[in-house]
Design a protein around this motif. Structure first.
Motif, PDB file in Angstrom:
ATOM      1  N   ARG A 284       0.862  -1.185   0.000  1.00 43.84           N
ATOM      2  CA  ARG A 284       0.000   0.000   0.000  1.00 43.84           C
ATOM      3  C   ARG A 284       0.895   1.231   0.000  1.00 43.84           C
ATOM      4  N   LEU A 285       0.591   2.183  -0.883  1.00 48.85           N
ATOM      5  CA  LEU A 285       1.349   3.431  -0.941  1.00 48.85           C
ATOM      6  C   LEU A 285       0.867   4.346   0.175  1.00 48.85           C
ATOM      7  N   ALA A 286       1.745   4.650   1.122  1.00 48.76           N
ATOM      8  CA  ALA A 286       1.360   5.461   2.268  1.00 48.76           C
ATOM      9  C   ALA A 286       1.609   6.945   2.027  1.00 48.76           C
ATOM     10  N   ARG A 287       2.808   7.290   1.556  1.00 48.92           N
ATOM     11  CA  ARG A 287       3.158   8.701   1.381  1.00 48.92           C
ATOM     12  C   ARG A 287       4.075   8.871   0.175  1.00 48.92           C
ATOM     13  N   VAL A 288       4.004  10.028  -0.461  1.00 48.60           N
ATOM     14  CA  VAL A 288       4.996  10.464  -1.443  1.00 48.60           C
ATOM     15  C   VAL A 288       5.347  11.903  -1.110  1.00 48.60           C
ATOM     16  N   VAL A 289       6.631  12.174  -0.936  1.00 44.37           N
ATOM     17  CA  VAL A 289       7.086  13.531  -0.616  1.00 44.37           C
ATOM     18  C   VAL A 289       8.158  13.929  -1.624  1.00 44.37           C
ATOM     19  N   ARG A 290       7.973  15.062  -2.279  1.00 42.37           N
ATOM     20  CA  ARG A 290       8.921  15.540  -3.288  1.00 42.37           C
ATOM     21  C   ARG A 290       9.543  16.860  -2.851  1.00 42.37           C
ATOM     22  N   THR A 291      10.861  16.975  -3.059  1.00 36.68           N
ATOM     23  CA  THR A 291      11.594  18.193  -2.719  1.00 36.68           C
ATOM     24  C   THR A 291      12.366  18.653  -3.944  1.00 36.68           C
ATOM     25  N   LEU A 292      12.165  19.894  -4.360  1.00 35.41           N
ATOM     26  CA  LEU A 292      12.832  20.441  -5.541  1.00 35.41           C
ATOM     27  C   LEU A 292      13.630  21.670  -5.142  1.00 35.41           C
ATOM     28  N   ARG A 293      14.924  21.677  -5.481  1.00 33.21           N
ATOM     29  CA  ARG A 293      15.817  22.780  -5.117  1.00 33.21           C
ATOM     30  C   ARG A 293      16.267  23.569  -6.345  1.00 33.21           C
ATOM     31  N   GLY A 294      15.564  23.429  -7.446  1.00 36.28           N
ATOM     32  CA  GLY A 294      16.006  24.007  -8.707  1.00 36.28           C
ATOM     33  C   GLY A 294      16.018  25.517  -8.764  1.00 36.28           C
ATOM     34  N   ALA A 295      15.446  26.211  -7.769  1.00 41.71           N
ATOM     35  CA  ALA A 295      15.473  27.674  -7.777  1.00 41.71           C
ATOM     36  C   ALA A 295      16.886  28.211  -7.575  1.00 41.71           C
ATOM     37  N   ASP A 320      30.069  20.008  -6.176  1.00 45.62           N
ATOM     38  CA  ASP A 320      29.195  20.311  -5.037  1.00 45.62           C
ATOM     39  C   ASP A 320      27.992  19.378  -4.961  1.00 45.62           C
ATOM     40  N   LEU A 321      27.992  18.331  -5.771  1.00 46.94           N
ATOM     41  CA  LEU A 321      26.814  17.462  -5.862  1.00 46.94           C
ATOM     42  C   LEU A 321      26.413  16.883  -4.511  1.00 46.94           C
ATOM     43  N   MET A 322      27.381  16.376  -3.737  1.00 45.76           N
ATOM     44  CA  MET A 322      27.041  15.728  -2.473  1.00 45.76           C
ATOM     45  C   MET A 322      26.508  16.734  -1.460  1.00 45.76           C
ATOM     46  N   ASN A 323      27.057  17.951  -1.435  1.00 46.10           N
ATOM     47  CA  ASN A 323      26.539  18.977  -0.528  1.00 46.10           C
ATOM     48  C   ASN A 323      25.115  19.362  -0.892  1.00 46.10           C
ATOM     49  N   ILE A 324      24.858  19.494  -2.179  1.00 42.90           N
ATOM     50  CA  ILE A 324      23.510  19.849  -2.637  1.00 42.90           C
ATOM     51  C   ILE A 324      22.539  18.706  -2.352  1.00 42.90           C
ATOM     52  N   ALA A 325      22.997  17.477  -2.572  1.00 47.84           N
ATOM     53  CA  ALA A 325      22.149  16.316  -2.261  1.00 47.84           C
ATOM     54  C   ALA A 325      21.834  16.261  -0.773  1.00 47.84           C
ATOM     55  N   GLY A 326      22.825  16.598   0.072  1.00 45.72           N
ATOM     56  CA  GLY A 326      22.595  16.614   1.514  1.00 45.72           C
ATOM     57  C   GLY A 326      21.549  17.635   1.912  1.00 45.72           C
ATOM     58  N   ASP A 327      21.611  18.829   1.311  1.00 47.50           N
ATOM     59  CA  ASP A 327      20.600  19.861   1.604  1.00 47.50           C
ATOM     60  C   ASP A 327      19.210  19.402   1.167  1.00 47.50           C
ATOM     61  N   ALA A 328      19.138  18.784  -0.022  1.00 56.06           N
ATOM     62  CA  ALA A 328      17.841  18.307  -0.517  1.00 56.06           C
ATOM     63  C   ALA A 328      17.297  17.197   0.377  1.00 56.06           C
ATOM     64  N   LEU A 329      18.186  16.326   0.846  1.00 58.15           N
ATOM     65  CA  LEU A 329      17.760  15.242   1.732  1.00 58.15           C
ATOM     66  C   LEU A 329      17.200  15.800   3.035  1.00 58.15           C
ATOM     67  N   ARG A 330      17.900  16.785   3.621  1.00 59.96           N
ATOM     68  CA  ARG A 330      17.419  17.366   4.879  1.00 59.96           C
ATOM     69  C   ARG A 330      16.047  18.002   4.701  1.00 59.96           C
ATOM     70  N   GLY A 444      17.751  13.205  -8.045  1.00 61.90           N
ATOM     71  CA  GLY A 444      17.765  13.416  -9.482  1.00 61.90           C
ATOM     72  C   GLY A 444      18.115  14.847  -9.842  1.00 61.90           C
ATOM     73  N   SER A 445      18.399  15.057 -11.113  1.00 62.66           N
ATOM     74  CA  SER A 445      18.769  16.375 -11.612  1.00 62.66           C
ATOM     75  C   SER A 445      17.660  17.363 -11.336  1.00 62.66           C
ATOM     76  N   GLY A 446      18.076  18.617 -11.224  1.00 62.16           N
ATOM     77  CA  GLY A 446      17.068  19.671 -11.036  1.00 62.16           C
ATOM     78  C   GLY A 446      17.316  20.678  -9.924  1.00 62.16           C
ATOM     79  N   PHE A 447      17.660  20.403  -8.686  1.00 58.48           N
ATOM     80  CA  PHE A 447      18.010  19.092  -8.148  1.00 58.48           C
ATOM     81  C   PHE A 447      16.849  18.616  -7.270  1.00 58.48           C
ATOM     82  N   LYS A 448      16.588  17.310  -7.285  1.00 57.25           N
ATOM     83  CA  LYS A 448      15.437  16.775  -6.575  1.00 57.25           C
ATOM     84  C   LYS A 448      15.833  15.697  -5.574  1.00 57.25           C
ATOM     85  N   CYS A 449      15.075  15.628  -4.492  1.00 61.66           N
ATOM     86  CA  CYS A 449      15.093  14.473  -3.593  1.00 61.66           C
ATOM     87  C   CYS A 449      13.645  14.075  -3.374  1.00 61.66           C
ATOM     88  N   ASN A 450      13.280  12.897  -3.824  1.00 58.34           N
ATOM     89  CA  ASN A 450      11.906  12.412  -3.711  1.00 58.34           C
ATOM     90  C   ASN A 450      11.887  11.121  -2.900  1.00 58.34           C
TER      91      ASN A 450
END
Length: 484
Positions: A284-295, A320-330, A444-450
């Motif tokens: 059962r799909l409980a939640r979907v949360v999307r985060t976009l940092r492309g601004a 800077d990919l890992m730093n940006i990914a860390g911010d998106a994850l948080r 993913g690119s954009g940068f996104k953490c979903n």
């Protein structure tokens, strides 16, 4: 040290109390009501009820019923995962390190410096010797033409869909919605048209092809299918296909920042069947949360398709990919936390946040323990550094990131489909139980953490899937990265 150990011993008691606070409060109240009713007696209770006005009696009965009906009418429909299937790679597509490097040396577009760089990348990548590239990539030089690209896409997508239809017993005519995601290859006609032609889907099928959305597009497709199912007839079925076509996207230049995808990305794909009917469903799909940092410009350009100075097209991965990914994850876990964490973890996080604001900003923030909300974690197998960073950030054990590391080792980075290979690994190991909760996290690119949260309804009855022929050999030891 002693106080820290005492706090750890007290934490289970704290969690038990806070997570069950409603029951702890409700039981004494219910007992008090029962004792009061016993004290009054049946005759006194009936007399007091008769003394109430008819309007009050009507409101007391009607309002709760009306609110309940309105809630049931307006709440979103539950969405279920009926089943899923992953593309099973063919042994004759296997690319051992020696073969990959030999082909790189023969191709005149790469100089010796580029080959040495890719050699070091492969040694540190976490990939094994059984990852696969499409047939066109085995040529010297690699073929990147349109016909070869379509051939790879058809092989991966049709194989995954064939397996899914066989597992579910579904007819293509029963599919109401079709969502496909492939970021870097978007031919005309689209992939959805290609699938409709092959399987003779109905003319009224709602279909969408998502392109350019990066490795986290699989979860975007799941959310899109969920939303479309809300307005489709009840019991409708949505087919979601996630893949990435490698053939036209092999970088032929010498820019270091653009050589990394050559070493990490491998062929793969998955098909999943979603429905608003729970019949025969497995999750059962409980939640979907999307985060976009492309601004932010740095986030927008950290995974960027472009041409190098010689006109070779490739994906430029920023330092800077890992730093940006860390911010998106948080940002993503901040949004996901209140939806899935138990009250005990949310309270500790809130107290930590207030303490930092009021008392001292140097106080370390409390990192919620997501292991209290999920039994299994599927972290996008984007690379060794991505898995290391998430393991550290979420304080996960080696076993909890095992599915991600082994998927990277066996299949490489298969982009948006990697999460389904990881779920298949957990099930092939027999670790999934009814009621278990799964957290999928994709970047993913954009940068996104979903991310998406699933609850298991029915575990797999057998280990048939992409791991069927090799699960007995896993997990394997992956040597530590050498320091130079």
């Amino acid at each position: 040290m002693g106080s820290s150990a005492q706090l750890k011993r007290l934490k289970p008691l704290y969690q038990l109390v806070v997570n069950n606070i409603l029951a702890i409060v409700a039981v004494p109240l219910a007992a008090a009501v029962v004792l009061k009713a016993a004290e009054l007696g049946p005759a006194e209770i009936l007399a007091r009820l008769r003394a109430l006005r008819p309007a009050h009696m009507f409101l007391a009965a009607f309002l709760p019923a009306a609110v309940a009906v309105l809630y049931l009418w307006l709440r979103p429909r539950a969405v279920y995962l009926v089943d899923y299937a992953c593309f099973r790679t063919n042994p004759n597509c296997r690319v051992p390190f020696a073969t990959f490097l030999e082909h790189s040396r023969v191709w005149p577009g790469f100089d010796e410096r580029s080959v040495r760089f890719m050699t070091r990348l492969l040694e540190r990548s976490g990939l094994g010797e059984e990852t696969c590239l499409p047939y066109a990539q085995h040529y010297i030089p690699p073929s990147r033409d349109l016909e070869s690209s379509r051939a790879e896409a058809e092989l991966v997508i049709f194989s995954a869909i064939d397996d899914l239809l066989a597992k579910t017993g579904m007819s293509p005519q029963d599919i109401d919605i079709l969502v496909v995601n492939c970021s870097l290859f978007a031919p005309t006609p689209s992939f959805t048209d290609m699938i409709m032609r092959r399987y003779k889907l109905r003319e009224d099928v709602r279909n969408v092809h998502l392109a350019g959305m990066g490795c986290s597009a699989g979860l975007i497709s799941v959310e899109l299918a969920r939303n479309l199912l809300q307005v489709a007839p009840r019991g409708a079925h949505a087919l979601v296909v996630s893949t990435e076509t490698i053939t036209p996207n092999y970088y032929m230049g010498q820019e270091r920042a653009m050589l990394l995808p050559n070493c990490l990305f491998r062929m793969g794909g998955a098909a999943a069947l979603l429905s608003t009917s729970g019949a025969n469903a497995r999750f059962r799909l409980a939640r979907v949360v999307r985060t976009l940092r492309g601004a932010a410009d740095s986030a927008y350009r950290c995974v960027y398709q472009e041409e190098d100075e010689r006109g070779n097209v490739g994906i430029n991965l920023s330092k800077d990919l890992m730093n940006i990914a860390g911010d998106a994850l948080r940002a993503n876990i901040t949004a996901m936390g209140p939806l899935v964490l138990p009250a005990s973890e949310q309270l500790l996080f809130a107290l930590s946040f207030m303490a930092r604001k009021v008392l001292n900003k140097r106080i370390r923030p409390y990192i919620p323990d997501f292991r209290t909300a999920f039994e299994h974690f599927c972290i996008h197998a984007g690379g060794r550094a991505v898995i290391d960073e998430l393991q550290r950030s979420l304080t996960l054990s080696d076993e909890q990131v095992e599915a991600s590391r082994m998927t990277l080792h066996r299949f490489g980075n298969t982009s948006s489909s990697s999460l389904w290979y990881e779920l298949a690994y957990i099930e092939a190991k027999g670790r999934m139980r009814r009621g278990d909760r799964v957290w999928m996290i994709g970047f993913g690119s954009g940068f996104k953490c979903n991310s998406a949260a699933w609850e298991c309804i029915r575990p797999a009855s057998n280990a048939d899937g992409p791991w069927a022929n090799c699960i007995h050999r896993y997990p394997v030891h992956i040597p530590d990265v050498l320091k130079h």
